[in-house]
Scaffold this motif. Structure first.
Motif, PDB file in Angstrom:
ATOM      1  N   GLU A   9       0.861  -1.195   0.000  1.00 20.98           N
ATOM      2  CA  GLU A   9       0.000   0.000   0.000  1.00 20.98           C
ATOM      3  C   GLU A   9       0.887   1.231   0.000  1.00 20.98           C
ATOM      4  O   GLU A   9       1.782   1.341   0.829  1.00 20.98           O
ATOM      5  CB  GLU A   9      -0.902  -0.065   1.247  1.00 20.98           C
ATOM      6  CG  GLU A   9      -1.697   1.182   1.550  1.00 20.98           C
ATOM      7  CD  GLU A   9      -2.692   1.535   0.448  1.00 20.98           C
ATOM      8  OE1 GLU A   9      -3.661   0.786   0.260  1.00 20.98           O
ATOM      9  OE2 GLU A   9      -2.476   2.555  -0.240  1.00 20.98           O
ATOM     10  N   ASP A  10       0.633   2.142  -0.941  1.00 20.10           N
ATOM     11  CA  ASP A  10       1.523   3.308  -1.016  1.00 20.10           C
ATOM     12  C   ASP A  10       1.026   4.488  -0.181  1.00 20.10           C
ATOM     13  O   ASP A  10       1.776   5.404   0.091  1.00 20.10           O
ATOM     14  CB  ASP A  10       1.753   3.724  -2.470  1.00 20.10           C
ATOM     15  CG  ASP A  10       0.444   4.082  -3.161  1.00 20.10           C
ATOM     16  OD1 ASP A  10      -0.610   3.575  -2.713  1.00 20.10           O
ATOM     17  OD2 ASP A  10       0.473   4.852  -4.132  1.00 20.10           O
ATOM     18  N   LYS A  55      -3.726   0.619  -7.305  1.00 21.82           N
ATOM     19  CA  LYS A  55      -2.834   1.585  -7.977  1.00 21.82           C
ATOM     20  C   LYS A  55      -1.574   1.722  -7.155  1.00 21.82           C
ATOM     21  O   LYS A  55      -1.599   2.196  -6.035  1.00 21.82           O
ATOM     22  CB  LYS A  55      -3.527   2.953  -8.074  1.00 21.82           C
ATOM     23  CG  LYS A  55      -4.571   3.020  -9.152  1.00 21.82           C
ATOM     24  CD  LYS A  55      -4.608   4.429  -9.764  1.00 21.82           C
ATOM     25  CE  LYS A  55      -5.796   4.590 -10.673  1.00 21.82           C
ATOM     26  NZ  LYS A  55      -7.069   4.723  -9.920  1.00 21.82           N
ATOM     27  N   LEU A  56      -0.469   1.291  -7.738  1.00 22.23           N
ATOM     28  CA  LEU A  56       0.785   1.269  -6.978  1.00 22.23           C
ATOM     29  C   LEU A  56       1.923   1.792  -7.836  1.00 22.23           C
ATOM     30  O   LEU A  56       1.936   1.567  -9.050  1.00 22.23           O
ATOM     31  CB  LEU A  56       1.119  -0.170  -6.573  1.00 22.23           C
ATOM     32  CG  LEU A  56       0.316  -0.804  -5.454  1.00 22.23           C
ATOM     33  CD1 LEU A  56       0.543  -2.304  -5.448  1.00 22.23           C
ATOM     34  CD2 LEU A  56       0.695  -0.200  -4.109  1.00 22.23           C
ATOM     35  N   MET A  80      -7.480  -4.292  -2.658  1.00 15.67           N
ATOM     36  CA  MET A  80      -8.306  -3.177  -2.205  1.00 15.67           C
ATOM     37  C   MET A  80      -8.403  -2.185  -3.345  1.00 15.67           C
ATOM     38  O   MET A  80      -7.409  -1.865  -3.994  1.00 15.67           O
ATOM     39  CB  MET A  80      -7.665  -2.486  -0.997  1.00 15.67           C
ATOM     40  CG  MET A  80      -7.598  -3.374   0.215  1.00 15.67           C
ATOM     41  SD  MET A  80      -6.669  -2.599   1.559  1.00 15.67           S
ATOM     42  CE  MET A  80      -5.021  -2.547   0.896  1.00 15.67           C
ATOM     43  N   THR A  81      -9.596  -1.701  -3.571  1.00 12.74           N
ATOM     44  CA  THR A  81      -9.760  -0.840  -4.730  1.00 12.74           C
ATOM     45  C   THR A  81     -10.817   0.225  -4.448  1.00 12.74           C
ATOM     46  O   THR A  81     -11.741  -0.009  -3.672  1.00 12.74           O
ATOM     47  CB  THR A  81     -10.151  -1.699  -5.952  1.00 12.74           C
ATOM     48  OG1 THR A  81     -10.432  -0.837  -7.025  1.00 12.74           O
ATOM     49  CG2 THR A  81     -11.361  -2.539  -5.673  1.00 12.74           C
ATOM     50  N   ALA A  82     -10.638   1.394  -5.057  1.00 17.80           N
ATOM     51  CA  ALA A  82     -11.581   2.477  -4.823  1.00 17.80           C
ATOM     52  C   ALA A  82     -12.840   2.257  -5.648  1.00 17.80           C
ATOM     53  O   ALA A  82     -12.829   1.521  -6.631  1.00 17.80           O
ATOM     54  CB  ALA A  82     -10.931   3.796  -5.177  1.00 17.80           C
ATOM     55  N   HIS A  83     -13.932   2.873  -5.232  1.00 17.76           N
ATOM     56  CA  HIS A  83     -15.166   2.805  -6.007  1.00 17.76           C
ATOM     57  C   HIS A  83     -14.908   3.284  -7.426  1.00 17.76           C
ATOM     58  O   HIS A  83     -14.057   4.131  -7.649  1.00 17.76           O
ATOM     59  CB  HIS A  83     -16.246   3.675  -5.360  1.00 17.76           C
ATOM     60  CG  HIS A  83     -16.886   2.999  -4.212  1.00 17.76           C
ATOM     61  ND1 HIS A  83     -17.811   1.993  -4.352  1.00 17.76           N
ATOM     62  CD2 HIS A  83     -16.696   3.151  -2.886  1.00 17.76           C
ATOM     63  CE1 HIS A  83     -18.174   1.570  -3.162  1.00 17.76           C
ATOM     64  NE2 HIS A  83     -17.511   2.249  -2.248  1.00 17.76           N
TER      65      HIS A  83
END
Ligand SMILES: Nc1ncnc2c1ncn2[C@@H]1O[C@H](COP(=O)(O)OP(=O)(O)OP(=O)(O)O)[C@@H](O)[C@H]1O
Ligand SMILES: [Mg+2]
Length: 477
Positions: A9-10, A55-56, A80-83
């Protein structure tokens, strides 16, 4: 046996929160902030689960997942991902992600998912030893002729791709045998996906197995990749196969015949290369005669049938099983040198054991609790078994039937406190089914029952239902 999680996780703030949450729950967590570092780190340590952002920097989530999955097909990855990126998340499950989570996610939801991914990972990685195995956490114990025959059969069919139907009464070790078959197969480095057909509501089971397209039914807002597709290249274990509805039976038959699936609401035919293992305690011949189970499906499933003996037919294995389970439970009951008197073992060997190995294990655990810190004696095991036998066998009665029986007994003066007896009889079943449905996740089961986690843990201990996994995190025991 602390489970290890690699967090990729960034966002430093989110990473810190997650790390704290997971560590508090008793997991060992390593954190890296870049995709390429995550890939490198995953090679350095045996992890149970990977929790990664989509997104990394360095390497984006999707390439990370496909490279990780290629290198370690058995390692569950949670993304894990955003809506708004759901389509990508679904893409990820096709590439090998175990599940995805939409940000911002609820801590409970995350912990539930992590717990089920850890259980999934350990099913694949903790070996099931065959025969004598003192040190093992999981083993098929027993050297009786009947069990020797089982080991021989496992050896003969494990490495072949054939479908195996595992049969045997409740608690005889069917799930354990499925794991052993997988671990000894030439697909042991590929995924093993277990689906309990009886634990999933009929309406959801088909979508669980075969997936669905967006809009396939009300509520299907996104596409879903089913377990068959996820198990591609590996093994699927269909537990409690006797409980399939006729519609699902027909679909499963087609998969076995044609080796391809169609997602619900979709017309694309997807080829799947999956080895199928199935298990049931039900009398399938009777179900076929009563037209509840398809005969053609039965023949497809039972290319090889492995039958597990009832415990009463292999009483000579009981001393070994007793020693094995006492070792297994000594640690979390904090008993240093567990021991049992020979007359107690001899008496256990003469019991009928309708619940088979699972029942023996539960009885021993309760007897150890009762005797603690001293040796388990004849009176302890007799007391525990008498207490269990007094309970009506509610599993095979309807509630109305049970109440009729209970009130009959009350009228005959055999029961003086029917109300409390009812609670005492039903409670263990309620907890046992809840924890099983929750796949060992105590927080989830506690929520369903509306009790605290502390109470959940106490009751599971009382009924001998604590699964053999990590000790509960501090503060819950
Ligand atoms: N031969 C064996 N040696 C050691 N432990 C065993 C053996 N058979 C079963 N067990 C233990 O007994 C318990 C029940 O086993 P399992 O879940 O495999 O049974 P099952 O046949 O699938 O039961 P059910 O039909 O109720 O689902 C588990 O804790 C398992 O580890
Ligand atoms: Mg089972």
């Amino acid at each position: 046996m602390t489970a290890r999680i690699l967090l990729i996780e960034d966002d430093a703030r989110l990473a810190a929160i997650l790390q704290k949450l997971l560590t508090r729950e008793g997991y060992a967590v390593d954190h890296v902030a870049r995709g390429d570092e995550g890939l490198a780190q995953s090679q350095c340590q045996p992890y149970d689960v990977i929790l990664t952002d989509l997104k990394l920097p360095g390497l984006d989530g999707l390439s990370l997942i496909s490279q990780l999955h290629a290198a370690k097909p058995r390692l569950p990855i949670i993304m894990m991902t955003a809506h708004g990126t759901t389509e990508t998340a679904i893409e990820a499950t096709k590439l090998g992600a175990f599940e995805y989570l939409l940000k911002p996610c609820e801590p409970e939801e995350l912990l539930d998912l992590i717990a089920s991914a850890v259980a999934h990972s350990q099913r694949m990685t903790i070996p099931v030893e065959l025969g004598e195995a003192r040190e093992a956490r999981f083993a098929l114990v027993g050297n009786s002729r009947a069990m020797q025959e089982v080991y021989k059969q496992i050896g003969r069919v494990a490495a072949t791709p054939v479908t195996v139907l595992i049969r045997g009464a409740t608690g005889t070790g069917k799930e354990l045998v499925a794991r052993a078959l997988y671990q000894h197969s030439d697909r042991a480095d590929k995924p093993f996906i277990a689906v309990n057909c009886a634990a999933i509501p009929e309406t959801l089971l088909e979508s669980e197995l075969f997936g669905h397209e967006r809009g396939a039914f009300t509520g299907a807002q996104t596409r879903r990749i089913g377990r068959f597709e996820q198990a591609h290249g590996g093994t699927i274990f269909l537990d409690e196969i006797g409980d399939l509805s006729p519609g699902t039976q027909a679909k499963l038959l087609r998969v076995l015949q044609e080796r391809c699936i169609q997602r619900l609401g979709g017309d694309e035919t997807i080829h799947v290369n999956v080895r199928v293992l199935a298990a049931t305690h039900q009398d399938l011949e009777k179900a076929i005669a009563e037209r509840e189970f398809r005969e053609d499906l039965f023949y497809r499933l039972s290319v090889v049938t492995l039958r597990l003996p009832a415990l009463r037919d292999r009483a000579e294995d009981i001393p070994d099983l007793v020693r094995f389970f006492m070792q297994r439970h000594a640690t979390d009951l904090a008993i240093r040198d567990p021991s049992i008197q020979p007359e107690a073992i001899a008496w256990l060997q003469r019991q009928p054991w309708p619940g088979n190995v699972r029942q023996l294990e539960n009885v021993l655990r309760q007897a150890m609790l009762l005797a603690r810190p001293f040796a388990v004696g004849l009176d302890h095991v007799q007391q525990v078994l008498a207490r269990n036998a007094q309970a009506l066998d509610i599993r095979h009665l309807t509630i109305a039937g049970y109440i009729t029986e209970l009130l009959d007994r009350a009228q005959r003066g055999e029961v003086e406190d029917a109300f409390h007896r009812l609670i005492a009889d039903i409670e263990p079943e309620l907890y046992s089914q809840a924890i099983r449905l929750a796949q060992g996740n105590q927080a989830k089961a506690a929520r369903w029952l509306g009790v605290t986690r502390l109470k959940m843990h106490d009751k599971l201990t009382e009924f001998g239902l604590l699964p053999q996994r990590n000790p509960p995190p501090p503060g819950t025991a």
